[in-house]
Motif scaffolding. Sequence first.
Motif, mmCIF file in Angstrom:
data_model
loop_
_atom_site.group_PDB
_atom_site.id
_atom_site.type_symbol
_atom_site.label_atom_id
_atom_site.label_comp_id
_atom_site.label_asym_id
_atom_site.label_seq_id
_atom_site.Cartn_x
_atom_site.Cartn_y
_atom_site.Cartn_z
ATOM 1 N N HIS A 89 0.842 -1.205 0.000
ATOM 2 C CA HIS A 89 0.000 0.000 0.000
ATOM 3 C C HIS A 89 0.881 1.259 0.000
ATOM 4 O O HIS A 89 0.742 2.130 -0.858
ATOM 5 N N HIS A 92 1.867 4.478 -2.898
ATOM 6 C CA HIS A 92 1.997 5.946 -2.789
ATOM 7 C C HIS A 92 3.391 6.380 -3.257
ATOM 8 O O HIS A 92 3.550 7.392 -3.937
ATOM 9 N N GLU A 133 -5.890 7.623 -2.778
ATOM 10 C CA GLU A 133 -5.689 6.266 -2.258
ATOM 11 C C GLU A 133 -5.871 5.184 -3.331
ATOM 12 O O GLU A 133 -5.645 4.002 -3.053
ATOM 13 N N SER A 181 -2.531 3.291 -4.370
ATOM 14 C CA SER A 181 -1.981 2.488 -3.268
ATOM 15 C C SER A 181 -2.896 1.305 -2.954
ATOM 16 O O SER A 181 -2.420 0.190 -2.714
ATOM 17 N N TYR A 197 -11.027 6.942 1.288
ATOM 18 C CA TYR A 197 -10.598 5.537 1.297
ATOM 19 C C TYR A 197 -11.586 4.658 0.540
ATOM 20 O O TYR A 197 -11.204 3.823 -0.268
#
Length: 265
Positions: free
Chosen positions: A59, A63, A89, A92, A200
């Motif tokens: 994750h 990024h 997000e 990622s 998210y």
Amino acid sequence: MVGRFYLDLHPRDGKYKHAAQFTLQSGQAGKRLPEAALICNFPRPGSLLEHSEVVTFFHEFGHLLHHLLGGRTRWAGISGVRTEWDFVEAPSQMLEEWCWDASVLQRFARHVETGEPIPADAVARMRAADEFGKGLRVRQQMFYAATSLAFHDRDPAGLDTTRLSAELQERYTPFRHVDGTYFQESFGHLEGYSAIYYTYMWSLVIAKDLFTVFRREGVLDPKPASRYRRAILEPGGSAKAADLVRSFLGRDYDFRAYEEWLNAG
Ligand SMILES: [Zn+2]
């Protein structure tokens, strides 16, 4: 040379306790290279990584790739991860999908005593186990998102955050609020993410749709990967995320892949 990054992967006294990718320098074409640090708290070498820690690493590395590969824009202010927050997000979260693929895991995940690569059926069972409680996890995320938005869309004078948080918990999750608890006091994302914790789940809708291309063409095939790099990562925030996604998918993103994921298992 694309950029520089530093790995600070193990805990020590006084260090940040979570996992994050931090920008040290935003890249700018012809002027400076992007630089970043990956700050994590994994067990020290000699101990074993849990699968969830591998997911965290992927994750945060997602990024990092966004920051580095998107670090050649004309202006530093639109470099890499400086894109719309309700998209940030997606790269990622999409990279997490690679941690659930046996052909990927078998490249590095080996039995500590025998050296045998992780068996595909163990990965299939891990995926099945991960389905347990998924609905609850999603509803909990919706509660967090609603809390973050609701705390910021009204006059703060006289706002009873405990009461509002309790109401939202009971509306979005099956769990009753416990008197004398104050979840919102330690909800770290209220700083930084402020009203937009919903990123998210919203980014996840986009991530699930982006991943359909890799599911179809192969997670280790360089062709979709380089198309993705050019269409999504390299432009950073120089165009609207919806336009970048459209140029990669050849259509607008939609909810179908997310809905399929919700209903799976
Ligand atoms: Zn993230």
